[in-house]
Motif scaffolding. Structure first.
Motif, PDB file in Angstrom:
ATOM      1  N   GLY A  70       0.562  -1.208   0.149  1.00  0.00           N
ATOM      2  CA  GLY A  70      -0.357   0.282  -0.387  1.00  0.00           C
ATOM      3  C   GLY A  70       1.028   1.550  -0.239  1.00  0.00           C
ATOM      4  O   GLY A  70       1.188   1.819   0.765  1.00  0.00           O
ATOM      5  N   ASP A  71       0.724   1.507  -1.327  1.00  0.00           N
ATOM      6  CA  ASP A  71       1.885   2.631  -1.457  1.00  0.00           C
ATOM      7  C   ASP A  71       1.351   4.042  -0.407  1.00  0.00           C
ATOM      8  O   ASP A  71       0.055   4.663  -0.607  1.00  0.00           O
ATOM      9  CB  ASP A  71       1.851   3.332  -2.714  1.00  0.00           C
ATOM     10  N   GLY A  72       1.910   4.649   0.502  1.00  0.00           N
ATOM     11  CA  GLY A  72       1.476   5.469   1.667  1.00  0.00           C
ATOM     12  C   GLY A  72       1.240   5.116   2.840  1.00  0.00           C
ATOM     13  O   GLY A  72       0.702   6.054   3.262  1.00  0.00           O
ATOM     14  N   ASP A 110      11.620   7.909  -0.567  1.00  0.00           N
ATOM     15  CA  ASP A 110      10.181   8.111  -1.850  1.00  0.00           C
ATOM     16  C   ASP A 110       9.670   6.570  -1.977  1.00  0.00           C
ATOM     17  O   ASP A 110      10.521   5.278  -1.842  1.00  0.00           O
ATOM     18  CB  ASP A 110      11.014   8.868  -3.521  1.00  0.00           C
ATOM     19  N   SER A 111       9.320   6.726  -3.214  1.00  0.00           N
ATOM     20  CA  SER A 111       9.169   4.998  -3.209  1.00  0.00           C
ATOM     21  C   SER A 111       9.674   4.302  -4.130  1.00  0.00           C
ATOM     22  O   SER A 111       9.691   3.473  -3.823  1.00  0.00           O
ATOM     23  CB  SER A 111       7.240   5.430  -3.851  1.00  0.00           C
ATOM     24  N   ALA A 112      10.809   5.134  -5.093  1.00  0.00           N
ATOM     25  CA  ALA A 112      11.716   3.880  -5.737  1.00  0.00           C
ATOM     26  C   ALA A 112      12.469   3.937  -4.507  1.00  0.00           C
ATOM     27  O   ALA A 112      12.306   2.286  -4.792  1.00  0.00           O
ATOM     28  CB  ALA A 112      12.454   5.570  -6.712  1.00  0.00           C
ATOM     29  N   THR A 161       5.166   1.030 -15.088  1.00  0.00           N
ATOM     30  CA  THR A 161       6.626   1.990 -15.313  1.00  0.00           C
ATOM     31  C   THR A 161       6.906   2.759 -13.894  1.00  0.00           C
ATOM     32  O   THR A 161       7.714   3.237 -14.148  1.00  0.00           O
ATOM     33  CB  THR A 161       6.696   2.537 -17.228  1.00  0.00           C
ATOM     34  N   HIS A 162       5.749   3.178 -13.050  1.00  0.00           N
ATOM     35  CA  HIS A 162       6.176   3.826 -11.783  1.00  0.00           C
ATOM     36  C   HIS A 162       6.908   3.602 -11.289  1.00  0.00           C
ATOM     37  O   HIS A 162       6.646   1.674 -11.816  1.00  0.00           O
ATOM     38  CB  HIS A 162       4.466   4.205 -11.159  1.00  0.00           C
ATOM     39  N   ALA A 163       7.233   4.099 -10.538  1.00  0.00           N
ATOM     40  CA  ALA A 163       8.071   3.644  -9.395  1.00  0.00           C
ATOM     41  C   ALA A 163       8.141   2.539  -8.555  1.00  0.00           C
ATOM     42  O   ALA A 163       9.451   1.290  -8.553  1.00  0.00           O
ATOM     43  CB  ALA A 163       8.635   4.393  -8.001  1.00  0.00           C
ATOM     44  N   THR A 164       6.908   2.068  -7.460  1.00  0.00           N
ATOM     45  CA  THR A 164       6.622   0.941  -7.731  1.00  0.00           C
ATOM     46  C   THR A 164       6.703   0.314  -8.060  1.00  0.00           C
ATOM     47  O   THR A 164       7.628  -1.548  -7.319  1.00  0.00           O
ATOM     48  CB  THR A 164       5.799   1.100  -6.284  1.00  0.00           C
ATOM     49  N   PRO A 165       6.000  -0.984  -9.178  1.00  0.00           N
ATOM     50  CA  PRO A 165       5.974  -2.033  -9.482  1.00  0.00           C
ATOM     51  C   PRO A 165       7.586  -2.200 -10.646  1.00  0.00           C
ATOM     52  O   PRO A 165       7.863  -2.968 -10.037  1.00  0.00           O
ATOM     53  CB  PRO A 165       5.140  -1.474 -10.811  1.00  0.00           C
ATOM     54  N   VAL A 278       1.471  -6.930  -5.495  1.00  0.00           N
ATOM     55  CA  VAL A 278       0.358  -5.947  -6.256  1.00  0.00           C
ATOM     56  C   VAL A 278       0.393  -4.269  -5.214  1.00  0.00           C
ATOM     57  O   VAL A 278       1.119  -5.104  -4.062  1.00  0.00           O
ATOM     58  CB  VAL A 278      -1.042  -7.255  -5.281  1.00  0.00           C
ATOM     59  N   GLU A 279       0.269  -3.556  -6.177  1.00  0.00           N
ATOM     60  CA  GLU A 279       0.350  -2.706  -4.919  1.00  0.00           C
ATOM     61  C   GLU A 279      -0.780  -1.101  -5.118  1.00  0.00           C
ATOM     62  O   GLU A 279      -1.734  -1.378  -6.289  1.00  0.00           O
ATOM     63  CB  GLU A 279       1.386  -1.487  -6.370  1.00  0.00           C
ATOM     64  N   GLY A 280      -1.435  -1.241  -4.087  1.00  0.00           N
ATOM     65  CA  GLY A 280      -1.948   0.484  -3.771  1.00  0.00           C
ATOM     66  C   GLY A 280      -1.402   1.236  -4.454  1.00  0.00           C
ATOM     67  O   GLY A 280      -1.376   1.700  -2.664  1.00  0.00           O
ATOM     68  N   ALA A 281      -1.418   1.861  -5.460  1.00  0.00           N
ATOM     69  CA  ALA A 281      -0.711   3.098  -5.479  1.00  0.00           C
ATOM     70  C   ALA A 281      -0.886   4.580  -4.877  1.00  0.00           C
ATOM     71  O   ALA A 281      -0.603   5.380  -4.565  1.00  0.00           O
ATOM     72  CB  ALA A 281      -0.045   2.917  -6.679  1.00  0.00           C
ATOM     73  N   GLN A 282      -2.607   4.151  -5.404  1.00  0.00           N
ATOM     74  CA  GLN A 282      -3.094   5.802  -4.757  1.00  0.00           C
ATOM     75  C   GLN A 282      -3.086   6.136  -3.850  1.00  0.00           C
ATOM     76  O   GLN A 282      -3.833   7.715  -3.659  1.00  0.00           O
ATOM     77  CB  GLN A 282      -4.457   6.002  -6.136  1.00  0.00           C
TER      78      GLN A 282
HETATM   79 MG    MG Z   1       3.968   3.708  -5.686  1.00  0.00          MG
END
Ligand code: MG
Ligand code: ZN
Length: 395
Positions: A70-72, A110-112, A161-165, A278-282
């Motif tokens: 879960g991002d953030g 940061d997320s990266a 292609t976002h940082a986390t994935p 699996v990322e919950g990015a938002q």
């Molecule tokens: Mg992310």
């Protein structure tokens, strides 16, 4: 004493004595792990820097791993989701919980760098996509798994292609303006499932390649709509739901829970284990925007994906599910609300990330290894040991 009284007392005694027979504790705790390690051991592993690193693991070895970020997602984000949902989050069913320190080479990650730490076991600079401070590639847990014959997948509510994935399959010195390069790095690998946004970065690019066509040549089933896939179960799937960033949950609907379910269905092989991220990015994005109610919607969407993962893991019995975050976003706190109506009065102290520790939830074989307070890099070492994917370094 009357005869009836004696009979009543005898019945009462019989009832109390037989209690252990009819009281089934597994009914009370539906997520009681089916398989747990008998003992813990401290394992020494070599870090990419060459240091000996001690980590605490159990002797259980999962066949599959579902790793969810879960991002953030800090404790307040989870608590807000719990208040809003009222009948309990899927997250509340976990029994093995730990806390991780999220710092990168800076106090606030940061997320990266956050994803790099968990995917590769190395603390690095903010902006790095699975590269160390010398800008050398770091092998990721997904790459270890693929090399060892596992199948794998990556699912996100950001662009793929976002940082986390990207930190699970790609390597770049700087996260910005490298969508195309990361898409090409994905195509060069042999990862079975990729789902999220970013259609544009795969279509005809300045390099003259059409990566969608290349994916089809590599036998990926390509679609932009997860709902239309229905019961079809391809061996490999590329699902890109939007040209660039996917919309908020109100518009993208049930994508994340469905993508999680479908990915598991595709990856669940009788002959090979699987690793799925699996990322919950938002959750992070709404934190940056300081939008409490929209953040809660993203939190609840992620929790539905967690419920899908848990439902499979519980049925399967050999799947380890880890849920954690890369960092907290927004310095979010809950300053009021109403438990009866599910109302949350959230406040933010920042429009960026914070250094607060974030929780780790674990279920399944090896789950005990994730309790305690430790660095985010430990996640990599624990997974690598539990998955037994590093044949050269197994002691
Ligand atoms: Mg992310
Ligand atoms: Zn962020």
């Amino acid at each position: 004493m009357s005869k009836q009284t004696v009979i009543f007392i005898l019945l009462l005694i019989a009832l109390v004595l037989s209690a252990p027979l009819w009281y089934n504790s597994s009914e009370e705790d539906p997520l009681k792990p089916k398989q747990t390690g008998k003992t813990h051991e401290t394992v020494f592993l070599t870090t990419p820097k060459g240091d000996e690193k001690a980590t605490y693991v159990s002797n259980s070895h999962p066949q599959n791993v579902i790793f969810m970020i879960g991002d953030g997602m800090g404790l307040s984000q989870i608590t807000a989701g719990s208040i809003a949902k009222q009948d309990g989050l899927a997250l509340e069913k976990f029994r093995h919980i730990g806390l991780i320190k999220t710092y990168s080479t800076k106090l606030i990650t940061d997320s990266a760098a956050g994803a790099t730490a968990m995917a590769t076991g190395s603390k690095t600079y903010n902006g790095a996509i699975s590269m160390n401070v010398k800008q050398q590639n770091l092998k990721t847990i997904l790459e270890y798994a693929e090399e060892d014959g596992w199948v794998s997948g990556v699912v996100t509510t950001a662009t793929v292609t976002h940082a986390t994935p990207a930190c699970f399959y790609g390597h770049q010195p700087e996260r910005r303006k490298v969508n195309r390069k990361l898409a090409a790095q994905f195509i060069a690998q042999d990862i079975e499932v990729l789902m999220g946004g970013g259609w544009t970065y795969f279509k005809d690019g300045p390099d003259g390649r059409d990566l969608i066509e290349e994916a089809q040549e590599k036998e990926y089933f390509v679609t932009n709509n997860i709902e239309q896939v229905g019961d079809y179960r391809p061996d490999k799937m590329l699902c890109l739901i939007s040209p660039q960033l996917p919309p908020k949950v109100k518009e993208r609907g049930n994508f994340l829970p469905l993508a999680t379910k479908k990915s598991i269905e595709i990856l669940d092989h009788p002959k090979a284990g699987f690793f799925l991220m699996v990322e919950g990015a938002q959750i992070d994005w709404r934190g940056h925007e300081n939008k409490s109610s929209l953040l809660i919607e993203e939190m609840l969407d992620f929790d539905k994906a967690i419920a899908e993962a848990l439902a499979f893991a519980e049925k399967d019995g050999n799947t380890l599910v880890i849920v954690t975050a890369d960092h907290e976003t927004g310095g979010y706190s809950i300053n009021g609300g109403n438990k009866k109506t599910g109302e949350v009065k959230g406040k933010f102290t920042s429009d960026y990330h914070t250094a607060t520790m974030v929780p780790v939830f674990a279920y399944g074989p090896g789950a005990e290894s994730f309790t305690g307070v430790y660095d985010n890099t430990e996640i990599f070492f624990k997974l690598k040991h539990l998955m037994q994917v590093d044949k050269k370094n197994i002691q």
